[in-house]
Scaffold this active site. Structure first.
Site, PDB file in Angstrom:
ATOM      1  N   HIS A   1      36.267  46.571  42.545  1.00  0.00           N
ATOM      2  CA  HIS A   1      35.264  45.532  42.325  1.00  0.00           C
ATOM      3  C   HIS A   1      33.907  46.166  42.110  1.00  0.00           C
ATOM      4  CE1 HIS A   1      34.848  46.574  46.548  1.00  0.00           C
ATOM      5  NE2 HIS A   1      33.612  46.106  46.461  1.00  0.00           N
TER       6      HIS A   1
ATOM      7  N   HIS B   1      28.605  50.242  40.292  1.00  0.00           N
ATOM      8  CA  HIS B   1      29.778  51.120  40.202  1.00  0.00           C
ATOM      9  C   HIS B   1      30.996  50.440  40.808  1.00  0.00           C
ATOM     10  CE1 HIS B   1      28.315  51.546  44.267  1.00  0.00           C
ATOM     11  NE2 HIS B   1      29.547  51.931  44.603  1.00  0.00           N
TER      12      HIS B   1
END
Length: 182
Positions: A116, A34
């Protein structure tokens, strides 16, 4: 209870990331791959209700977008984390800025938001450098559409579960509004 907000990329991106996460991320079993939008926060029932309203309203004002992972990077020396970085982080920064406002405003964040996808963490310095060196030469060009985000709750086991998903843009209104031509 602890809550957070995240974006889940396509299954293709998740499978690619899990190839590394299985080996290098001790949180592999706690949450699928995620991009964190809002860090873990403890909320009471009133805060949860205010958050749900805010997230619903915010989701309607943000149109779906694409993101592309184009390289591996690290947060070294701040931390020993290796991650998949975005070619253009601005759409995710816009999403984070919109969601982390009002009742979800983050008062003091010790670092700038860097969207990220973590593939390795809690590493020693030497191990982190070895992993990053081996990945720097690998080609990475994965694009995924982002049309929703998820409100997550941390269970007592430490695992995170999706409490609710929020579709971006007019998708929500179109589903519930009658057709204008009727």
């Amino acid at each position: 209870m602890f809550y957070g907000v995240a974006v889940f990329p396509s299954k293709e991106v998740q499978e690619f990331a899990n190839h590394y996460r299985r080996r290098y991320d001790p949180h592999y079993d706690l949450l699928p791959p995620h991009l964190t939008v809002m860090e873990k926060s403890e909320w009471n029932d009133g805060q949860l209700q205010a958050a749900l309203v805010h997230l619903e309203q915010s989701a309607a004002k943000i149109e779906p977008f694409d993101i592309t992972f184009n390289r591996f990077s690290s947060f070294y020396p701040a931390s020993h984390v290796v991650y998949m970085a975005l070619a253009d982080p601005e759409p995710m920064r816009h999403l984070q800025s919109r969601l982390c406002s009002g009742p979800l405003a983050e008062i003091s964040r010790p670092y700038a938001y860097t969207p990220h996808l973590t593939i390795a963490q809690e590493l020693g310095a030497d191990e982190m450098h070895d992993i990053l060196a081996s990945l720097k030469n690998k080609q990475l060009q994965l694009t995924t559409g982002i049309d929703r985000f998820a409100l997550l709750r941390q269970e007592q086991s430490g695992k995170w579960s999706t409490l609710r998903e929020f579709k971006l843009g007019r998708q929500n209104a179109a589903a519930s509004a009658p057709f204008a031509g009727q």
